[in-house]
Write a protein that holds these residues in place. Structure first.
Motif, PDB file in Angstrom:
ATOM      1  N   PHE A 145     -14.262  -8.915 -45.878  1.00 37.78           N
ATOM      2  CA  PHE A 145     -13.130  -8.097 -46.309  1.00 37.78           C
ATOM      3  C   PHE A 145     -12.482  -8.597 -47.598  1.00 37.78           C
ATOM      4  CE2 PHE A 145     -13.270  -7.678 -41.634  1.00 37.78           C
ATOM      5  CZ  PHE A 145     -13.475  -6.310 -41.544  1.00 37.78           C
ATOM      6  N   ALA A 146     -13.124  -9.507 -48.277  1.00 34.73           N
ATOM      7  CA  ALA A 146     -12.565 -10.055 -49.510  1.00 34.73           C
ATOM      8  C   ALA A 146     -12.442  -8.970 -50.577  1.00 34.73           C
ATOM      9  CB  ALA A 146     -13.438 -11.191 -50.026  1.00 34.73           C
ATOM     10  N   VAL A 147     -11.322  -8.989 -51.310  1.00 38.00           N
ATOM     11  CA  VAL A 147     -11.109  -8.059 -52.417  1.00 38.00           C
ATOM     12  C   VAL A 147     -11.560  -8.753 -53.698  1.00 38.00           C
ATOM     13  CG1 VAL A 147      -9.409  -6.738 -53.727  1.00 38.00           C
ATOM     14  CG2 VAL A 147      -9.160  -6.996 -51.246  1.00 38.00           C
ATOM     15  N   LYS A 148     -12.554  -8.179 -54.320  1.00 41.70           N
ATOM     16  CA  LYS A 148     -13.098  -8.793 -55.518  1.00 41.70           C
ATOM     17  C   LYS A 148     -12.148  -8.601 -56.695  1.00 41.70           C
ATOM     18  CE  LYS A 148     -17.971  -8.376 -54.218  1.00 41.70           C
ATOM     19  NZ  LYS A 148     -19.308  -7.856 -54.599  1.00 41.70           N
ATOM     20  N   GLU A 149     -11.830  -9.692 -57.367  1.00 39.23           N
ATOM     21  CA  GLU A 149     -10.964  -9.622 -58.541  1.00 39.23           C
ATOM     22  C   GLU A 149     -11.792  -9.213 -59.760  1.00 39.23           C
ATOM     23  OE1 GLU A 149      -7.903  -9.726 -58.801  1.00 39.23           O
ATOM     24  OE2 GLU A 149      -6.956 -11.058 -57.349  1.00 39.23           O
ATOM     25  N   ASP A 150     -11.193  -8.369 -60.569  1.00 37.19           N
ATOM     26  CA  ASP A 150     -11.822  -7.957 -61.819  1.00 37.19           C
ATOM     27  C   ASP A 150     -11.956  -9.177 -62.728  1.00 37.19           C
ATOM     28  OD1 ASP A 150     -12.685  -6.763 -64.094  1.00 37.19           O
ATOM     29  OD2 ASP A 150     -10.878  -5.599 -64.472  1.00 37.19           O
ATOM     30  N   GLN A 151     -13.131  -9.423 -63.229  1.00 35.22           N
ATOM     31  CA  GLN A 151     -13.358 -10.591 -64.068  1.00 35.22           C
ATOM     32  C   GLN A 151     -12.523 -10.526 -65.342  1.00 35.22           C
ATOM     33  OE1 GLN A 151     -15.088 -13.379 -63.212  1.00 35.22           O
ATOM     34  NE2 GLN A 151     -14.190 -14.223 -65.071  1.00 35.22           N
ATOM     35  N   LEU A 152     -12.317  -9.306 -65.847  1.00 36.79           N
ATOM     36  CA  LEU A 152     -11.499  -9.158 -67.051  1.00 36.79           C
ATOM     37  C   LEU A 152     -10.062  -9.606 -66.766  1.00 36.79           C
ATOM     38  CD1 LEU A 152     -11.089  -8.238 -69.946  1.00 36.79           C
ATOM     39  CD2 LEU A 152     -10.702  -5.909 -69.106  1.00 36.79           C
ATOM     40  N   ALA A 190      -1.303  -9.122 -66.747  1.00 38.84           N
ATOM     41  CA  ALA A 190      -2.758  -9.208 -66.886  1.00 38.84           C
ATOM     42  C   ALA A 190      -3.440  -8.001 -66.250  1.00 38.84           C
ATOM     43  CB  ALA A 190      -3.269 -10.502 -66.256  1.00 38.84           C
ATOM     44  N   HIS A 191      -2.941  -7.555 -65.094  1.00 38.21           N
ATOM     45  CA  HIS A 191      -3.495  -6.360 -64.448  1.00 38.21           C
ATOM     46  C   HIS A 191      -3.311  -5.135 -65.343  1.00 38.21           C
ATOM     47  CE1 HIS A 191      -5.009  -7.561 -60.573  1.00 38.21           C
ATOM     48  NE2 HIS A 191      -3.907  -8.224 -60.276  1.00 38.21           N
ATOM     49  N   ALA A 192      -2.132  -5.034 -65.976  1.00 37.09           N
ATOM     50  CA  ALA A 192      -1.871  -3.893 -66.855  1.00 37.09           C
ATOM     51  C   ALA A 192      -2.791  -3.903 -68.066  1.00 37.09           C
ATOM     52  CB  ALA A 192      -0.406  -3.924 -67.302  1.00 37.09           C
ATOM     53  N   LEU A 193      -3.024  -5.090 -68.620  1.00 39.16           N
ATOM     54  CA  LEU A 193      -3.932  -5.207 -69.757  1.00 39.16           C
ATOM     55  C   LEU A 193      -5.366  -4.846 -69.377  1.00 39.16           C
ATOM     56  CD1 LEU A 193      -2.676  -8.570 -71.330  1.00 39.16           C
ATOM     57  CD2 LEU A 193      -2.594  -6.331 -72.430  1.00 39.16           C
ATOM     58  N   ALA A 194      -5.749  -5.207 -68.154  1.00 34.16           N
ATOM     59  CA  ALA A 194      -7.126  -4.994 -67.700  1.00 34.16           C
ATOM     60  C   ALA A 194      -7.372  -3.568 -67.208  1.00 34.16           C
ATOM     61  CB  ALA A 194      -7.467  -5.986 -66.587  1.00 34.16           C
ATOM     62  N   ASN A 195      -6.307  -2.795 -67.037  1.00 37.06           N
ATOM     63  CA  ASN A 195      -6.433  -1.430 -66.517  1.00 37.06           C
ATOM     64  C   ASN A 195      -7.059  -0.512 -67.571  1.00 37.06           C
ATOM     65  OD1 ASN A 195      -6.256   0.985 -65.193  1.00 37.06           O
ATOM     66  ND2 ASN A 195      -4.013   1.079 -65.188  1.00 37.06           N
TER      67      ASN A 195
END
Length: 271
Positions: A29-36, A61-66
């Motif tokens: 059930f692990a949520v994979k983090e975006d490498q970016l 960082a999430h906003a930048l990677a979106n």
């Protein structure tokens, strides 16, 4: 004794089985983090000050990677990291940061204990500008000036702002432009300025001349001497207080030299 040993063994077995199941579940059930996101987050300083307008470094960082955002988020929002971090974020995103000038906070008041007349002596249990403001607008006769009880000082995590003779003063060498002092000041006296700007109006009093002079020695009196002096149309009196247009100001300091109340600060001459 045998029963005790059996109980201990059962507990160990149950613990072992539970550990294996939890380990398996964490992988399934692990949520994979975006490498970016991970790469961008690694470049941010981790101050979590909120100066960028987001909840913290992770949120920024999430906003930048979106990649699905309607408009790309600028990589220049990290005030703590400044141009260096902006360049690293841009490189990670495959873009350019452009010109980014470091900013620092500035307090538009020079109502020191010597200059500003006191209205009353505040002796509340909590040394708070916000609390003092509820009592006749503050402890000084000027209703617009720095109350001087240090809410901004307490808010700053970088020891960049201190009270000097009853007025908050920012150390530009330490200030990270996180903006917490700006949000905290109940008088709304603090704003961000590029470090290249050297001429500032150190007053926020919007009363006319006689009323302004009655409460502070260095209050702007709306005499418009600065307007008449400036040859670049860079300063105008708005709501009875001088306002400098940084786009037109060349930093000559003539307005500061001519101001009869010394309400304009010329950092270049002061240095």
């Amino acid at each position: 004794m045998n029963l005790i040993i059996i109980a201990i063994v059962l507990i160990l077995v149950v613990g072992l089985i539970a550990g294996v199941l939890l380990s398996y579940a964490s992988k399934v059930f692990a949520v994979k983090e975006d490498q970016l996101f991970l790469d961008l987050r690694a470049e941010l300083p981790g101050a979590n000050c909120g100066g960028c307008g987001y909840a913290g470094c992770d949120d920024y960082a999430h906003a930048l990677a979106n990649k699905n955002a309607a408009e790309p988020v600028p990589c220049t929002k990290c005030a703590v990291g400044g141009p260096a971090v902006a360049a690293k974020l841009a490189a990670t995103l495959g873009t350019t940061a452009g010109d980014v000038e470091r900013q620092v906070s500035f307090v538009a008041c020079n109502g020191t204990k010597e200059n500003a007349k006191p209205l009353y002596e505040y002796s509340g249990r909590v040394e708070s500008c916000a609390a003092a403001k509820t009592l006749f607008g503050g402890s000084k006769e000027c209703p617009y000036g720095c109350i001087g009880l240090g809410d901004c000082v307490n808010a700053c995590e970088f020891d960049a702002i201190h009270l000097c003779d009853g007025v908050a003063v920012v150390n530009p060498d330490v200030c990270t432009a996180c903006g917490k002092c700006i949000k905290t000041c109940p008088q709304h006296l603090i704003s961000l300025k590029p470090v290249s700007e050297k001429v500032f109006v150190q007053c926020s009093n919007k009363d006319l001349g006689k009323a302004a002079m009655a409460v502070c020695k260095t209050s702007c009196i709306a005499c418009r001497m600065c307007e008449r002096t400036c040859q670049h149309d860079a300063v105008h009196v708005v709501d009875n207080v001088a306002v400098i247009d940084p786009a037109k100001c060349i930093g000559c300091g003539e307005c500061a030299a001519k101001c009869p109340k010394h309400a304009i600060l010329d950092l270049a001459k002061k240095a």
